[in-house]
Scaffold this active site. Structure first.
Site, PDB file in Angstrom:
ATOM      1  N   HIS A 161      46.977  -9.944   9.448  1.00  0.00           N
ATOM      2  CA  HIS A 161      45.674  -9.382   9.060  1.00  0.00           C
ATOM      3  C   HIS A 161      45.799  -7.899   8.681  1.00  0.00           C
ATOM      4  CE1 HIS A 161      43.700 -13.013  10.678  1.00  0.00           C
ATOM      5  NE2 HIS A 161      44.546 -12.884  11.690  1.00  0.00           N
ATOM      6  N   SER A 283      51.681  12.583 -12.439  1.00  0.00           N
ATOM      7  CA  SER A 283      50.300  12.778 -12.871  1.00  0.00           C
ATOM      8  C   SER A 283      50.222  13.994 -13.766  1.00  0.00           C
ATOM      9  CB  SER A 283      49.384  12.968 -11.653  1.00  0.00           C
ATOM     10  OG  SER A 283      48.115  13.439 -12.054  1.00  0.00           O
ATOM     11  N   GLU A 296      53.032  -1.639  -8.932  1.00  0.00           N
ATOM     12  CA  GLU A 296      51.676  -2.058  -9.300  1.00  0.00           C
ATOM     13  C   GLU A 296      51.703  -3.082 -10.430  1.00  0.00           C
ATOM     14  OE1 GLU A 296      49.377   2.088  -8.066  1.00  0.00           O
ATOM     15  OE2 GLU A 296      49.884   1.700 -10.155  1.00  0.00           O
TER      16      GLU A 296
END
Length: 350
Positions: A161, A283, A296
């Site tokens: 979980h 970035s 990702e």
């Protein structure tokens, strides 16, 4: 001696060319060009079989085989471009072959339809791709084994979980992904084996009355299970495509789970791993950022492969026997699922 002509062309029966929009919808050479080598290989096996059965002369078969080698080389080298007006890769190859060798080239389609030709080409491509994916999976599993051995005693929290549960080792955790990929490997091997039947000789839908040798072409093309048993099924079956696409999608799902954990583990909050710079981005605004872009993308790619499986199942759903033009649409989802899985697996070892 009976000779066959392509069922894909319009021939002399049509006085009016296809409407340009219809022709664009009908064309497939912009994606089925990847079947070039398989198409040439299948045609060469067919020509040799025709000669062995006395349906064409040995000289014609030799001329056809050599001509096909030349056609393939021209397209691969870029010396000749595909003509979209010729609809597909098969018509491009056949047209160029006839230009090069003349009348013998017209005899290549003896006892063969475009339907069994395409089905054969797709199976050859799918089987080869499945084995290539198996090799990529083996590379990823080896990388996981090596890393797991390195961290056989490295302790970390195990989760249920997403809450800390029991202590495990990082090696044990990584080996869970090796197990997933082992199942993916088995699915691909199984799908490749099931695709190892040759549709060649099924004709348009009901075979041919000519005394061909289907077992010979099956053996020449490496179809270990021999010829297919039912011609109606053989020209319209795309189960092999759906199976391989599903195996690709599930492999991507497994890599997605790994990608998700790498995203979590590389955050400041977890701080378990630091990803290599070759697998991250920065970035433009915040120089401290180290974004796990590749992890990702591993997490995102399954959406595409799952869509390919749904497309393949939807295309086949409700189609009456035997061949229908809808089946042309089964090629792009298969190719995309294979390409997507290959791309994801190529990144996994790094």
């Amino acid at each position: 001696m009976a000779t066959g002509k392509s069922s894909g062309g319009r021939g002399a029966r049509f006085a009016v060319a296809l409407d340009p929009a219809a022709a664009a919808l009908n064309a497939s050479s912009h994606f089925d060009n990847r079947l070039l080598n398989d198409d040439v290989r299948g045609s060469q096996a067919h020509a040799r079989m025709l000669a062995a059965r006395g349906l064409i002369s040995g000289a014609d078969a030799d001329t056809i085989v050599a001509g096909l080698d030349r056609v393939c080389q021209e397209f691969v080298s870029g010396a000749r471009e595909l003509d979209p007006a010729l609809e597909d890769i098969h018509m491009n190859v056949e047209t160029r072959l006839i230009e090069l060798i003349g009348e013998p080239g017209r005899r290549l389609h003896t006892a063969r339809s475009r339907n069994d030709q395409v089905a054969t080409d797709m199976r050859l491509y799918a089987r080869r791709s499945a084995l290539e994916l198996v090799s990529e999976i083996d590379r990823s599993r080896l990388a996981l084994y090596r890393r797991a051995r390195e961290h056989a005693t490295t302790l970390m929290p195990g989760y249920t979980h997403l809450q800390r549960a029991q202590v495990v080792t990082l090696g044990h955790h990584l080996m869970a992904y090796a197990e997933m990929l082992a199942r993916d490997r088995g699915r691909l091997v199984d799908a490749e084996r099931r695709a190892a039947e040759s549709p060649l000789g099924s004709g348009a839908l009901a075979g041919t009355g000519l005394p061909i040798d289907r077992a010979a072409t099956a053996a020449a093309l490496g179809f270990g299970a021999g010829p297919t048993h039912n011609s109606l099924d053989a020209v319209s079956d795309r189960d092999f495509a759906a199976e391989i696409a599903f195996a690709c999608a599930l492999a991507c799902v497994h890599l997605s789970r790994l990608g998700e954990e790498l995203v979590l583990w590389s955050t400041t909050e977890f701080g378990f791993v630091r990803l290599g710079e070759g697998y991250c981005s920065g970035s433009s605004l915040m120089p401290q950022k180290r974004n796990p872009d590749i992890a990702e993308l591993l997490r995102g790619k399954p959406a595409r492969a799952i869509g390919d499986v749904v497309a393949l199942l939807t295309i086949s759903k409700g189609l009456a026997l035997a061949y229908n033009k809808d089946l042309q649409e089964s090629q792009e989802p298969l190719y995309d699922a294979i390409d997507t899985a290959k791309l994801a697996l190529a990144c996994c070892p790094g």
